[in-house]
Design an enzyme around this catalytic site. Structure first.
Site, short mmCIF file in Angstrom:
data_model
loop_
_atom_site.label_atom_id
_atom_site.label_comp_id
_atom_site.label_asym_id
_atom_site.label_seq_id
_atom_site.Cartn_x
_atom_site.Cartn_y
_atom_site.Cartn_z
N ASP A 202 41.63 35.58 44.91
CA ASP A 202 40.25 35.82 44.49
C ASP A 202 39.47 36.64 45.50
O ASP A 202 39.86 36.80 46.65
CB ASP A 202 39.54 34.47 44.31
CG ASP A 202 39.79 33.88 42.94
OD1 ASP A 202 40.29 34.60 42.07
OD2 ASP A 202 39.48 32.69 42.76
N MET B 149 26.37 29.80 44.79
CA MET B 149 26.10 30.92 43.88
C MET B 149 24.62 31.04 43.53
O MET B 149 24.26 31.29 42.38
CB MET B 149 26.94 30.78 42.60
CG MET B 149 28.41 31.00 42.86
SD MET B 149 29.45 30.58 41.45
CE MET B 149 29.73 28.84 41.72
N LYS C 17 36.47 38.50 41.13
CA LYS C 17 35.34 38.82 40.26
C LYS C 17 34.16 39.20 41.13
O LYS C 17 33.23 38.40 41.31
CB LYS C 17 34.97 37.62 39.38
CG LYS C 17 36.10 37.13 38.50
CD LYS C 17 35.64 35.93 37.69
CE LYS C 17 36.77 35.34 36.87
NZ LYS C 17 37.84 34.74 37.70
#
Ligand SMILES: C[S@@+](CC[C@H](N)C(=O)[O-])C[C@H]1O[C@@H](n2cnc3c(N)ncnc32)[C@H](O)[C@@H]1O
Length: 268
Positions: free
Chosen positions: A53, A187, A75
């Site tokens: 990732d 996040m 991502k």
């Protein structure tokens, strides 16, 4: 034929003849390669292919054997190098080809890492799943800043929350912050304003301190102290970048900057 097709056409020497089909999910920790577990290191050393990732640090990728195939499936800022369904499909194909497959994720794979979906899909495809935990970034940030999340003078509860729910809205944070509680927000950069407003609407003191920890445990770690009220302005003014998390609560009062130049942006 794509490079992945070529890869999956070759079997691992160890798996040839055997019929165990397995994927090992490994937590890479928050960045410092010294925080990778020994079990995670062993799984990486024996892998034929590693799907990794965005938040896995380059120093951890450097630990892989030269013959190990590394496939980036990150991502960055929400835009996927590979969709979640494609990632799952590639994991299944690699495992069915008899390869020793590692799915390497930042932090702990079981904390905001979409491991649940991958485990379900692999099980449905009759592929065994092992999980090697990693140090979640909240723990990494707490240690590197020396902010104990449950300092007995300040907090008997700690909650981890994601600011980015599947539908894009802020998670329900009611009752999670304030007296006696520590809230760690993952996040949160893009939702700093919504978070600040939701906390104040929940009766949280606007002057309650927040530590923004960017790149926790990495050489470029940055700590900025602000308040619930000032959070969105601080994030914008200080140009806070991913990965970063917020520690919200009175435990932040115990933070002592490593040097006098450490940033503080509190305008309470
Ligand atoms: C998709 S979540 C993955 C969390 C990961 N599984 C964990 O256990 O830490 C990504 C978020 O984790 C946080 N994060 C991950 N690594 C970080 C780091 N080194 N410093 C600060 N925050 C980090 C940030 O909030 C980032 O947006």
């Amino acid at each position: 034929m794509s490079s992945l097709d070529l890869l999956f056409g070759t079997q691992s020497s160890a798996a040839k003849g055997g019929d165990i089909r397995k994927v090992t999910l490994v937590g890479a920790g928050p960045g410092d390669p010294g925080l990778l577990t020994r079990k995670g290191f062993d799984a990486l050393q024996s892998a034929d292919v590693v799907f990794f990732d965005e938040l896995v640090s380059p120093e951890i990728i450097d630990l892989l054997q030269p013959q190990t195939r590394c496939i980036y499936v990150g991502k960055p800022c929400g835009s996927a190098a590979m969709s979640q369904s494609d990632i799952i499909e590639q994991l299944i194909r690699a495992a069915r080809a008899g390869l020793r497959v590692v799915r390497l994720k930042g932090g702990d794979p079981m904390v905001f890492g979409r491991s649940g979906e991958e485990i379900e899909a692999l099980r449905a495809a009759s592929i065994e799943v092992d999980v090697v935990p990693g140090i979640t970034s909240a723990s990494g940030a707490a240690s590197s800043t020396r902010i104990s999340l449950t300092h007995r003078d300040y907090a008997a509860h700690v909650s981890f929350v994601t600011a980015a729910r599947r539908e894009g809205e802020l998670a329900d944070i009611r009752g999670l912050a304030g007296k006696g509680r520590t809230l760690v927000v993952y996040m949160g950069i893009a939702r700093a304003r919504a978070l600040s407003e939701a906390l104040q609407a929940d009766g949280v003191d606007a002057a309650l301190p927040i530590a923004i920890v960017e790149n926790a445990t990495r050489p470029d770690e940055r700590v900025i102290i602000t308040t619930v009220r000032e959070l969105p302005n601080t994030v914008a003014r200080q140009n806070v970048r991913s990965p970063a998390l917020f520690i919200v609560g009175d435990v932040v009062r115990t933070y002592v900057p490593a040097d006098a130049s450490a940033a503080s942006d509190a305008r309470a």
